[in-house]
Scaffold this motif. Structure first.
Motif, PDB file in Angstrom:
ATOM      1  N   GLY A   1      -2.018  -1.435  -1.918  1.00  0.00           N
ATOM      2  CA  GLY A   1      -0.910  -2.154  -2.054  1.00  0.00           C
ATOM      3  C   GLY A   1       0.202  -1.434  -1.231  1.00  0.00           C
ATOM      4  N   TYR A   2      -0.110  -0.223  -1.182  1.00  0.00           N
ATOM      5  CA  TYR A   2       0.798   0.796  -0.232  1.00  0.00           C
ATOM      6  C   TYR A   2       0.770   0.204   1.229  1.00  0.00           C
TER       7      TYR A   2
ATOM      8  N   HIS B   1      -0.324  -2.578   2.188  1.00  0.00           N
ATOM      9  CA  HIS B   1       0.017  -3.969   2.484  1.00  0.00           C
ATOM     10  C   HIS B   1       1.372  -3.948   2.579  1.00  0.00           C
ATOM     11  N   GLY B   2       2.043  -3.401   1.835  1.00  0.00           N
ATOM     12  CA  GLY B   2       3.777  -3.305   1.940  1.00  0.00           C
ATOM     13  C   GLY B   2       4.223  -2.606   3.152  1.00  0.00           C
TER      14      GLY B   2
ATOM     15  N   PRO C   1       9.951  -1.888   2.634  1.00  0.00           N
ATOM     16  CA  PRO C   1       8.937  -1.657   1.489  1.00  0.00           C
ATOM     17  C   PRO C   1       9.617  -1.528   0.132  1.00  0.00           C
ATOM     18  N   LYS C   2       8.902  -1.964  -0.866  1.00  0.00           N
ATOM     19  CA  LYS C   2       9.318  -1.434  -2.378  1.00  0.00           C
ATOM     20  C   LYS C   2       8.313  -0.879  -3.069  1.00  0.00           C
TER      21      LYS C   2
ATOM     22  N   ASP D   1       5.312  -2.787  -4.298  1.00  0.00           N
ATOM     23  CA  ASP D   1       4.251  -3.128  -3.372  1.00  0.00           C
ATOM     24  C   ASP D   1       3.010  -2.244  -3.730  1.00  0.00           C
TER      25      ASP D   1
ATOM     26  N   SER E   1       0.803  -4.251  -5.913  1.00  0.00           N
ATOM     27  CA  SER E   1       0.727  -5.673  -5.611  1.00  0.00           C
ATOM     28  C   SER E   1      -0.685  -6.080  -5.419  1.00  0.00           C
ATOM     29  N   GLN E   2      -1.545  -5.408  -5.330  1.00  0.00           N
ATOM     30  CA  GLN E   2      -3.087  -5.632  -4.795  1.00  0.00           C
ATOM     31  C   GLN E   2      -3.973  -5.305  -6.158  1.00  0.00           C
TER      32      GLN E   2
ATOM     33  N   THR F   1      -6.144  -7.046   2.073  1.00  0.00           N
ATOM     34  CA  THR F   1      -4.991  -7.707   1.836  1.00  0.00           C
ATOM     35  C   THR F   1      -4.237  -8.722   2.624  1.00  0.00           C
TER      36      THR F   1
END
Length: 190
Positions: A46-47, A49-50, A61-62, A65, A68-69, A117
């Motif tokens: 997720g990191y 991908h963000g 980035p949030k 994120d 998110s995966q 991702t």
């Protein structure tokens, strides 16, 4: 490959989005530690991908994120278990095989998470494609990217505060190179 451009881009993006990147990195590390590494691969996915969306679209980035995966939890956990067991056996036999396993995984699977991702590949296809991308074109360029990624991360690991800055920088560098390689592949094989 123009490493100067990639390093400058990574540096500029890190400085531009430093606060959200530090918070994302802190959340990823905290969650990974609190779960004894069980959520480490999926939060890293997720990191990445963000940060990939930040590199590609300029999107801030949030922290969300990082989570998110979660649909990749089981495949990445299985991969983590296999790599950890192989590495432990390698270190148990002699130190050198363990080091070689870590280096081989670092070399061959550098683009695995972005492929899972970004292109929604399953684990085996992502590993195959990552290895293919690593061996395609100039292997020396890929070795330099791996050395830069591991080196930047390693330098920051001496101090926690340093790692909060160098891990995003190293990740942005890898994803910048990933974007360049993917655009070359798409031009060659439309």
């Amino acid at each position: 490959m123009d490493f100067k451009t990639h390093l400058e881009k990574s540096w500029n993006l890190t400085l531009k989005f430093i606060v959200p990147l530090i918070f994302m990195t802190l959340v990823m590390v905290t969650v990974s530690c609190l779960t004894f590494g069980i959520l480490a691969p999926v939060t890293m996915a997720g990191y990445m991908h963000g940060i990939l969306l930040m590199v590609r679209e300029g999107r801030e980035p949030k922290i969300q994120d990082v989570f998110s995966q979660m649909e990749l939890f089981l495949p990445l956990l299985g991969f983590e278990v296999i790599v950890v067991i192989a590495t432990i056996i390698g270190f148990w036999m002699l130190v050198l095989p363990g080091i070689l396993i870590v280096l081989a995984v670092s070399f061959g699977c550098l683009y695995m998470m972005p492929l899972m991702t970004d292109r929604k590949l399953n684990l085996t296809d992502a590993v195959k494609e990552s290895i293919s991308m690593s061996l395609r074109e100039n292997i020396t360029d890929h070795v330099i990217v791996v050395v830069l990624f591991l080196g930047i991360s390693w330098v920051g690991s001496f101090v926690v505060i340093g790692w909060l800055f160098t891990q995003p920088l190293a990740t942005i560098l890898v994803l910048s190179v990933y974007e360049e390689r993917m655009s070359r592949i798409q031009r060659q094989y439309p």
